[in-house]
Design a protein around this motif. Sequence first.
Motif, short mmCIF file in Angstrom:
data_model
loop_
_atom_site.label_atom_id
_atom_site.label_comp_id
_atom_site.label_asym_id
_atom_site.label_seq_id
_atom_site.Cartn_x
_atom_site.Cartn_y
_atom_site.Cartn_z
N ASN A 75 0.07 -1.07 0.25
CA ASN A 75 0.10 -0.09 -0.34
C ASN A 75 0.90 1.30 -0.33
O ASN A 75 0.16 2.60 -0.13
CB ASN A 75 -0.86 0.78 1.02
N TYR A 84 -4.41 1.97 -6.68
CA TYR A 84 -5.50 2.62 -4.99
C TYR A 84 -6.46 3.83 -5.18
O TYR A 84 -7.41 3.84 -4.33
CB TYR A 84 -5.27 2.14 -4.24
N HIS A 85 -5.10 5.03 -6.36
CA HIS A 85 -6.24 5.95 -5.87
C HIS A 85 -6.43 6.66 -6.97
O HIS A 85 -6.15 7.52 -7.43
CB HIS A 85 -4.81 6.96 -4.87
N LYS A 100 -11.06 -0.72 -4.46
CA LYS A 100 -10.87 1.10 -4.82
C LYS A 100 -11.81 1.75 -3.92
O LYS A 100 -11.09 3.22 -3.73
CB LYS A 100 -10.42 0.83 -6.01
N ASN A 101 -12.71 1.52 -3.39
CA ASN A 101 -13.98 1.58 -2.37
C ASN A 101 -13.22 2.18 -0.77
O ASN A 101 -12.77 0.99 -0.31
CB ASN A 101 -15.13 1.44 -2.43
N LYS A 102 -12.66 3.14 -0.07
CA LYS A 102 -11.55 3.32 0.78
C LYS A 102 -12.65 2.60 1.71
O LYS A 102 -12.02 1.73 2.34
CB LYS A 102 -11.10 4.77 0.70
N TYR A 142 -10.94 9.57 6.37
CA TYR A 142 -11.61 9.04 5.10
C TYR A 142 -12.34 10.87 5.12
O TYR A 142 -12.39 11.01 3.99
CB TYR A 142 -12.73 8.66 5.33
N HIS A 189 -3.31 2.44 2.62
CA HIS A 189 -5.03 2.44 1.58
C HIS A 189 -5.35 3.76 2.00
O HIS A 189 -6.10 3.97 0.55
CB HIS A 189 -5.42 1.45 2.27
N MET A 190 -5.39 5.02 2.94
CA MET A 190 -6.55 5.39 3.22
C MET A 190 -5.94 7.13 2.92
O MET A 190 -6.79 7.84 2.27
CB MET A 190 -7.08 6.14 4.75
N ARG A 192 -3.53 9.54 -0.08
CA ARG A 192 -3.26 9.58 -1.63
C ARG A 192 -2.01 10.40 -1.36
O ARG A 192 -2.28 11.17 -1.02
CB ARG A 192 -4.10 10.54 -2.10
#
Length: 199
Positions: A75, A84-85, A100-102, A142, A189-190, A192
């Motif tokens: 990640n 993923y972003h 890809k949906n956080k 998020y 993952h969260m 960018r």
Amino acid sequence: MVDKVRINWEYTGKRDFANGTCAYYEEKFLGYLGGLFIPVILIAMNISNRMQWNYFQLIIAVFLAFDLGGGMISNSLNSGKRFYHSPSKESEGKLGKFLKNKLLFATIHIHPFIVGIIFNNFDWKYGLQWYLIFIISVLIVYISPLYLKRPLSMFMVLIALLINSFFILPIVGFEWFIPVLFLKIIYGHMVREEPYRKV
């Protein structure tokens, strides 16, 4: 002196949900190396009787360690950030859209429940406490603006480290678990970040 950089969000090729499509070989190597590191240590500790896990527990522990250790590194890869972003492509199908949906991706990480139940005598309270802390951390990052996501994610990791050290003590053999889970998802993952290519 500032290094030359090449930021690139485009990618093509065979889809790779683990390391991000179009990852360089060295990026893939690091991702898989991260996935193997913790399992090797856990197996060695079990063989040396530092842990008394049965085969079922050992298999579950190795799976969790591979997923989290590899995911923590993958990640953070440029290929992972790029993949993923960026918007989901048609060739990536429903799975790509889901991953890809956080929020959806974070919620399936029910690992704290698994660890509490399987490795601590059905301790669902451990799992519930950590899962709630984890999801709250996910939501905080998020909803935050982009310029605050990175420092806020690290703040959530810091809080998790302190809770893991002083309040909700780790289960034997899983001292690494919460820090790696939070680094994989809350930061990796969260958040960018710019995906670099070789110059």
